[in-house]
Design a protein around this motif. Structure first.
Motif: not given
Length: 357
Positions: A71-75, A77-85, A91-104
């Motif tokens: 879970e820490q590793a996912w967070q 990765e998610f934090e890196k994604y939240r830094q981009i435009s 996708n502002k407000g995207m949940t971690l579950s939604e991020f896992k879908f596009i990451y997959g």
């Protein structure tokens, strides 16, 4: 005659049984690679259509094969994604579950690239060590492998273009280059594989001239224009056919509104979609003419049957493209349109190779 000689346009003589089996094995391997490339293109299309391509913000060719496992590793990765435009503007407000879908999707696309690399190089080394492939064929395959390595670098350059401040998607011209190089790799694999088939017992081929190669060129050009349509999201506008905003040919002020004028061919969705439509008409007309020409000269010949099949595929592809446009690019239609384009390219390439033998 050696397997290597068969890749140089020299008709294969009747091969000894063991050598014939080796040739068949090489052909099967190349066609498996071609199928994997088509799968790679399909997954790449799904990655684009689901907006997943920028979810992995780093290029790690080796360690990137391992996805986040905690879970820490996912967070992280998610934090890196939240830094981009893209996150901030789309996708502002995207949940971690939604991020896992596009990451997959993006992770799967990159993993498939790694798999293709292994499926290419490991058998290549084995075939080479046993003397099954050598000479010009070996050099040709090494060239294809180098093109595959370049394709990986182009893929990252494409992704990096979408990570720039203010960007929410990759640059259309770089996406087009990525798709076109993948298509060229597919065509190269099919060309070499088709040239390895023993046709010594088959009837002589009806001469088709340069038309089959012209057809391959037109298909590749249309795929490139399709890449520009996808990259600029031009398929989400002017969702009518055969007219665009009530006209078969949009006014010049709409086609060349961007300055300088050359940038219209990449950045102006009107001209980008119009070019894709017009080349589709040219392609279907040429494919139908080619089929008619061969049927008139040698009705029932293998060349005429292939040309007729290609014309049918091109027509089906055009119909699917129209449906995709009218439905405003649903995922299933967008993917089917992309995969069928690869089928058209593969069949046209095989036809051109056999006709040149």
């Amino acid at each position: 005659m050696a397997v290597a000689a068969s890749s140089q346009g020299v008709p294969l003589a009747r091969l000894p049984k063991a050598q014939s089996r080796s040739t068949t094995l090489v052909r099967t391997w190349l066609y498996i690679l071609a199928a994997l490339v088509v799968l790679m293109i399909a997954v790449g299309g799904a990655t684009r259509l689901t907006g997943s391509g920028l979810s992995i913000t780093e290029w790690k060719p080796v360690t990137g094969a391992i996805p986040p496992l905690t879970e820490q590793a996912w967070q992280a990765e998610f934090e890196k994604y939240r830094q981009i435009s893209q996150y901030e503007l789309v996708n502002k407000g995207m949940t971690l579950s939604e991020f896992k879908f596009i990451y997959g999707w993006e992770w799967g696309h990159r993993q498939l690239g790694r798999l293709i690399g292994l499926v290419f190089f490991l058998p290549l080394v084995w075939f080479w060590a046993r003397g099954i492939i050598k000479g010009r064929l070996a050099l040709t395959l090494l060239g294809i492998g180098a093109l595959g390595g370049l394709q990986g670098a182009i893929g990252w350059i494409m992704v990096a273009s979408g990570l720039e401040p203010g960007m929410t998607a990759v640059a259309p011209i770089k996406l087009t280059l990525h798709l076109t190089v993948a298509s060229v790799i597919l065509a190269c694999l099919v060309w070499v594989a088709a040239g390895l088939k023993d046709r010594s017992a088959s009837p002589a081929e009806q001469s088709a001239g340069v038309a089959p190669r012209v057809l391959v060129g037109l298909v590749l050009a249309q795929i490139a224009l399709g890449g520009l349509v996808a990259g600029s999201k031009a398929g989400y506008t002017y969702n009518t056919w055969p007219l665009m905003d009530g006209a078969l040919v949009p006014p010049s002020e709409a086609l060349f509104v961007v300055k300088p004028w050359i940038e219209n061919f990449v950045d102006n969705v009107v001209l980008v979609q119009f070019n894709h439509r017009m080349l589709a008409y040219v392609l279907i007309a040429f494919a139908l003419w080619h089929a008619w020409s061969l049927r008139r000269k040698a009705l029932g010949s293998a060349a005429a049957r292939r040309a007729t099949g290609i014309a049918g595929l091109v027509f089906a592809q055009m119909v699917l493209g129209i449906v995709t446009l009218l439905l405003v690019v649903p995922l299933w239609a967008g993917l089917a349109h992309q995969v069928l384009a690869m089928a058209v390219l593969a069949m046209a390439t095989a036809h051109a190779r056999v006709s040149a033998a």
